[in-house]
Write a protein that holds these residues in place. Structure first.
Motif, PDB file in Angstrom:
ATOM      1  N   GLY A   1       3.026  27.582 -33.273  1.00  0.00           N
ATOM      2  CA  GLY A   1       2.104  28.159 -32.303  1.00  0.00           C
ATOM      3  C   GLY A   1       1.559  29.507 -32.673  1.00  0.00           C
ATOM      4  O   GLY A   1       0.471  29.886 -32.259  1.00  0.00           O
TER       5      GLY A   1
ATOM      6  N   THR B   1       5.992  25.397 -38.633  1.00  0.00           N
ATOM      7  CA  THR B   1       4.925  24.413 -38.723  1.00  0.00           C
ATOM      8  C   THR B   1       3.605  25.019 -38.277  1.00  0.00           C
ATOM      9  O   THR B   1       3.389  25.238 -37.097  1.00  0.00           O
TER      10      THR B   1
ATOM     11  N   TRP C   1      -0.268  24.741 -37.667  1.00  0.00           N
ATOM     12  CA  TRP C   1      -1.346  23.771 -37.509  1.00  0.00           C
ATOM     13  C   TRP C   1      -2.212  24.140 -36.324  1.00  0.00           C
ATOM     14  O   TRP C   1      -1.949  25.095 -35.608  1.00  0.00           O
ATOM     15  N   GLN C   2      -3.261  23.356 -36.137  1.00  0.00           N
ATOM     16  CA  GLN C   2      -4.270  23.672 -35.125  1.00  0.00           C
ATOM     17  C   GLN C   2      -4.618  22.415 -34.343  1.00  0.00           C
ATOM     18  O   GLN C   2      -4.393  21.309 -34.832  1.00  0.00           O
TER      19      GLN C   2
ATOM     20  N   LEU D   1      -4.264  29.900 -27.621  1.00  0.00           N
ATOM     21  CA  LEU D   1      -5.430  30.521 -28.225  1.00  0.00           C
ATOM     22  C   LEU D   1      -6.480  30.810 -27.152  1.00  0.00           C
ATOM     23  O   LEU D   1      -6.887  29.916 -26.431  1.00  0.00           O
TER      24      LEU D   1
END
Ligand code: AMP
Length: 561
Positions: free
Chosen positions: A307, A332, A334-335, A438
């Motif tokens: 995150g 990890t 990622w998006q 975000l």
């Protein structure tokens, strides 16, 4: 649009041999088998069909972390409908915007959990669009208010689910048919509907779940994310279920009813693989060792983090206190857009997953070799990458591919060390990562300037010990308006109502003027430095009126507003 309503006050669950559901209260639990899941998903599929949902239709889901959320998303998948889940912590207005953007025909929500003012406002808004809507906000975080039942369009989950068959043939889909839309922040302020497709996404989530967490048949896996975000979509629902995993579905929060709740749940279900976010680790670290040592964490084998960049202090605590130095920590990165790019065991950096080719570019778009720092981009697509921004292919291309043609631009800064490991530095665009969520500065600015007293607003990030980053807002008031406590409270309320509690600003500062270039662009770099009290501002030669800087330093907020 219909309101498809679930009475969610039934208590909590634990998905076992599939899912153990652990509710907000430790007494609320339930085990659900894969067979039961199939039955519920088929009932829900038949219900949706009965309500007119067909292959390709969009279904909005706005539910807390209850099993009905999983049933509904899988029911959509079964009949080829496209789910669009909106995190239950978003405001009514945010939900409304997302529903309209993806033209959902049905909203599935929990009718007993409605924020009154927003609920009715939204219901009214959507009625104008010939849709009906009730807002559901999780009672863990928000007040609960009953919403009026509208018999003309509201349908009760319990009533209809009992009337339909437990069998439903799946719809056959093409590999590239859409699976779901999930909104993420956009730098223009308008959220982007990230579209994933059936085969690539499922292949990637099931594969990465299997390898990253070294999934074994006797595992009990627990991911604390919310299904309203991509981590929850992928690593609570699709990835674990595609692997036949036993997992925990947790509705609660880490500090209710006590600060050892996470560790209690790990002991209770003998969790072997635990996946959480740095913000939760930082929060729980504050309470020291006592709440951890009360529980037996010896079942743990692998820890995961996701995150946001994890700071060294949090990483060491996680590894040493929770993992007892036995458990590898997989970081990890990622998006929403990419689904799993990289992971690494036992260091605070990452290495690409197979099929993923990251590289680092400088400002001019030149690839950097060896040890380097710059823009993190990807050279080639992989199966789990998004296919488009729903309804806006042009935005997809301009957001991700225009800055550096030929590469997918993540928006993150990154360093590669001499061993080839990637250290994610965080966002380098107008996005702020608050507790792993975000947020777009433009969206927060728009909700501040919507207030009658505000002429202009600029929002930047400031480091926060628990959230990682928080929102620091500069507001320029209209003539004759006074900056005072009441106004600050009103502005905070306004942002909460428009976007959701996750976007509540920590700091609101009076800014009689904002630092701007001669062409009128706000100099955010300078504002960030003021928010952080960094006095060495570097080159200010492009600033139209350098005097504003001193004024802003004088008005700085030392403590949260
Ligand atoms: P979202 O699309 O909301 O999941 O947010 C994706 C963004 O979160 C990325 O672009 C990164 O800025 C940040 N992020 C996610 N995971 C990590 C991680 N493990 N380390 C550093 N940053 C991360």
């Amino acid at each position: 649009m219909f309101l498809y309503c679930i009475d969610s006050d039934k208590g909590l669950m634990f998905f076992k041999c599939l899912f153990s559901r652990e509710g907000n209260s430790p007494d609320h639990r339930e085990a659900i088998t894969y067979g039961q899941l199939l039955g519920q998903v088929c009932r829900c599929s038949n219900t949706l069909k009965q309500m007119g949902v067909r292959k390709g239709d969009r279904v909005a889901i706005y539910l807390p972390m209850i099993p009905e959320l999983v049933y509904t998303m899988l029911a959509c998948t079964r009949i080829g409908a496209v789910h669009s889940i909106v995190f239950a912590g978003f405001s009514a207005e945010s939900l409304c915007e997302r529903i309209m953007d993806s033209q959902c025909s049905i909203l599935v929500t929990a009718g007993k959990r409605v924020a009154d003012v927003q609920g009715s406002k939204l219901k009214k808004n959507l009625k104008n669009e010939l849709v009906a809507l009730v807002v559901n906000l999780s009672p863990v975080v928000f007040p609960v208010v009953q919403t009026p039942w509208d018999a003309a369009c509201d349908v009760c989950w319990e009533e209809v689910m009992g009337q339909v068959s437990e069998q439903c043939e799946p719809e056959w889909l093409d590999a590239e048919d859409p699976l779901f839309i999930l909104y993420t922040s956009g730098s223009t302020g308008k959220p982007k509907g990230v579209l994933h497709t059936v085969a690539g996404y499922l292949l990637y989530t099931s594969l990465t779940f299997k390898y990253v967490f070294d999934h074994q048949p006797d595992d009990v896996y627990w991911c604390t994310a919310d299904i309203g975000w991509i981590t929850g979509h992928s690593y609570i629902t699709y990835g674990p279920l595609a692997n036949g995993a036993t997992s925990v579905l947790f509705e609660g929060i880490p500090v209710h009813p006590h600060v050892g709740r996470f560790w209690e749940v790990i002991e209770k279900y003998r969790v072997t693989k635990f996946y959480t976010a740095p913000t939760a680790i930082r929060l729980l670290m504050k309470y020291g060792l006592d709440p951890v040592q009360k529980y037996d964490l010896s079942s743990l084998r692998i820890l995961g983090t996701v995150g946001e960049p994890i700071n060294p202090e949090a990483w060491h605590w996680y590894h040493e206190v929770i993992g007892q130095k036995r458990c590898p920590v997989v970081d990890t990165f990622w998006q929403t857009e990419t689904v799993r790019d990289a992971e690494c065991q036992s260091r605070m950096s990452t290495f690409p997953f197979f099929g993923v080719e990251p590289t680092i570019l400088n400002e001019h778009g030149e690839e950097l070799e060896g040890e380097a720092e710059g823009y993190l981009v990807f050279r080639r697509p992989w199966p789990g990458i998004m296919r488009t921004v729903y309804g806006n292919q042009e935005r997809f291309e301009s957001t991700y591919f225009k800055k550096f043609p030929g590469f997918y631009v993540t928006g993150d800064g990154c360093r590669r060390d001499k061993d080839g490991y990637y250290w994610i530095a965080g966002r380098i665009d107008d996005m702020i990562n608050v507790s792993g969520h975000l947020l777009s500065t433009a969206e927060v600015e728009a909700s501040l300037t919507d207030h009658g007293a505000v002429a202009e607003a600029a929002v930047v990030s400031r480091p926060h010990t628990v959230k990682g980053e928080c929102l620091y807002c500069f507001v320029t008031l209209k003539d004759c308006r006074e900056f005072n406590r009441t106004l600050v409270d009103e502005l905070k309320r306004q942002v909460r109502e428009k976007i959701g509690p996750i976007a509540t600003p920590d700091f609101i500062q009076n800014a009689p003027g904002l630092p701007k270039t001669r062409s009128g662009k706000i100099m955010r770099r300078v504002l960030r430095q003021i928010a952080r009290n960094e006095k060495d501002l570097g080159d200010l030669s492009t600033m139209a009126d350098p005097k504003v800087v001193e004024v802003l330093f004088n008005h700085r907020c030392e403590t949260a507003s």
